[in-house]
Design a protein around this motif. Sequence first.
Motif, short mmCIF file in Angstrom:
data_model
loop_
_atom_site.label_atom_id
_atom_site.label_comp_id
_atom_site.label_asym_id
_atom_site.label_seq_id
_atom_site.Cartn_x
_atom_site.Cartn_y
_atom_site.Cartn_z
N THR A 219 -10.05 -3.33 -0.45
CA THR A 219 -8.76 -3.75 0.08
C THR A 219 -8.74 -3.56 1.59
O THR A 219 -9.47 -2.72 2.14
CB THR A 219 -7.61 -2.96 -0.55
OG1 THR A 219 -6.38 -3.31 0.07
CG2 THR A 219 -7.82 -1.46 -0.41
N SER A 220 -7.90 -4.33 2.25
CA SER A 220 -7.68 -4.17 3.69
C SER A 220 -6.62 -3.12 3.98
O SER A 220 -6.40 -2.75 5.13
CB SER A 220 -7.22 -5.51 4.28
OG SER A 220 -5.95 -5.86 3.75
N ASN A 221 -5.98 -2.62 2.92
CA ASN A 221 -4.81 -1.75 3.09
C ASN A 221 -5.18 -0.28 3.28
O ASN A 221 -6.18 0.19 2.73
CB ASN A 221 -3.89 -1.87 1.87
CG ASN A 221 -3.12 -3.17 1.81
OD1 ASN A 221 -2.08 -3.24 1.19
ND2 ASN A 221 -3.62 -4.21 2.46
N PRO A 222 -4.32 0.46 3.99
CA PRO A 222 -4.52 1.92 4.07
C PRO A 222 -4.18 2.59 2.74
O PRO A 222 -3.60 1.96 1.85
CB PRO A 222 -3.53 2.33 5.17
CG PRO A 222 -2.45 1.29 5.13
CD PRO A 222 -3.15 0.01 4.77
N ASP A 223 -4.51 3.87 2.63
CA ASP A 223 -4.32 4.59 1.37
C ASP A 223 -2.86 4.65 0.92
O ASP A 223 -2.57 4.82 -0.26
CB ASP A 223 -4.86 6.03 1.49
CG ASP A 223 -6.38 6.06 1.60
OD1 ASP A 223 -7.02 5.04 1.30
OD2 ASP A 223 -6.91 7.12 2.01
N SER A 224 -1.94 4.51 1.86
CA SER A 224 -0.52 4.64 1.53
C SER A 224 0.04 3.45 0.76
O SER A 224 1.14 3.55 0.19
CB SER A 224 0.30 4.84 2.82
OG SER A 224 0.09 3.75 3.71
N ALA A 225 -0.68 2.33 0.72
CA ALA A 225 -0.15 1.10 0.10
C ALA A 225 -0.36 1.11 -1.41
O ALA A 225 -1.12 0.32 -1.97
CB ALA A 225 -0.80 -0.13 0.72
N SER A 226 0.36 2.01 -2.09
CA SER A 226 0.13 2.22 -3.52
C SER A 226 1.31 1.81 -4.39
O SER A 226 1.42 2.24 -5.54
CB SER A 226 -0.24 3.69 -3.78
OG SER A 226 0.72 4.56 -3.19
N GLY A 227 2.21 1.01 -3.85
CA GLY A 227 3.29 0.45 -4.67
C GLY A 227 4.37 1.42 -5.08
O GLY A 227 5.08 1.18 -6.07
N ASP A 228 4.55 2.50 -4.34
CA ASP A 228 5.51 3.54 -4.73
C ASP A 228 6.92 2.99 -4.89
O ASP A 228 7.63 3.30 -5.85
CB ASP A 228 5.54 4.66 -3.68
CG ASP A 228 4.20 5.34 -3.51
OD1 ASP A 228 3.21 4.85 -4.07
OD2 ASP A 228 4.15 6.37 -2.81
#
Length: 380
Positions: A208-217
């Motif tokens: 993924t291009s996303n940082p670790d925080s992009a987890s759908g919270d």
Amino acid sequence: MSNHFSSDILVIGSGAAGLTLALQLARHGRVHVLSKNAVNEGSTWFAQGGIAAVLDDDDSIEAHVSDTLNAGGGLCHEDAVRFTVERSKGAIRWLIDQGVNFTREGSNGGYHLTQEGGHSHRRIIHSADATGEAVHSTLIDRVRAEPNIELFEDHVALNLITQADKGSPKLRCTGAYALNRRDDHVHVFQSRVVVLATGGASKVYLYTSNPDSASGDGIAMAWRAGCRVANMEFNQFHPTCLYHPRAKTFLITEALRGEGAYLRLPSGERFMTRFDERAELAPRDIVARAIDHEMKRLGCDCLYLDISHKPAEFISEHFPTVKARCLEFGIDITKEPIPVVPAAHYTCGGIMVDHHGQTDLLNLYAIGETSFTGLHGANR
């Protein structure tokens, strides 16, 4: 030991959507903003290419609307698309007024516009190839200077607080529980209005291009509280992430293709014209599928994005971030192609909202990537 915080507006998320809203609402009441990590560690900061808006006299609202509907595979809601595109110029003007330094061109001082996949005109305003950082850093500075906004970094929202509403069958959202990662305690944030601006969920994918925080919270919290979600199956894959064992999540901006970069097979042959007449400027889903198809057909680990046929000075001026990052891995993009693979990038679905961002819960709103407005169909 837990603490209790109260505000008029609670914004969960500190990317472009959350901070923009906080600045807009600060004159109406006390605003608390929760940031999962440091405020500059979300997806916004790492965005490279730019922002699409109708800014040129040769462009038109109708053309931008048509391009968006086409790229969305016919599943966009035209009213939402038109609503957004008609206000795009005003949104850019607001960012400029905040102090965002977009790239200019020529002696007349006009803004440089580039072209990206799926667009029929040059309509991408940008700040070199680090647009997200330029926008986000400006918004962060403005938020920190605003006395009516308090920013809580390293606070992970866990669950929404809801209660029955007199006279309505709907639940009312009155706040959220959040874990303070610095003291390892859960705190209560109560508010008259709660806004979810928590971004997407692409970190559920390995690549993924996303940082670790992009987890759908935010999407998960809203769903647990009774909100409807939609189109969660439409996860956009960006065609070109840097393929290198140490690069992790570095995106190669689509603007390279907008400025004439070619996609090539390991043999050096171009291939996109076999998949779409727009070649490298086809929408992202088409380009990503083409790359995936060729990688599987050939059994290779990656393909290549090549802009080395352009003058070195042009490349250095327009893509300093990409050039510097690739040089860290021994790749000189002025002389050789960049190894690339598709990677999960953008969550097209999300929490269902109306045109005002209202969710199924009273006083709970959702904005930005975490919301489903109808703007994005099967592809952004």
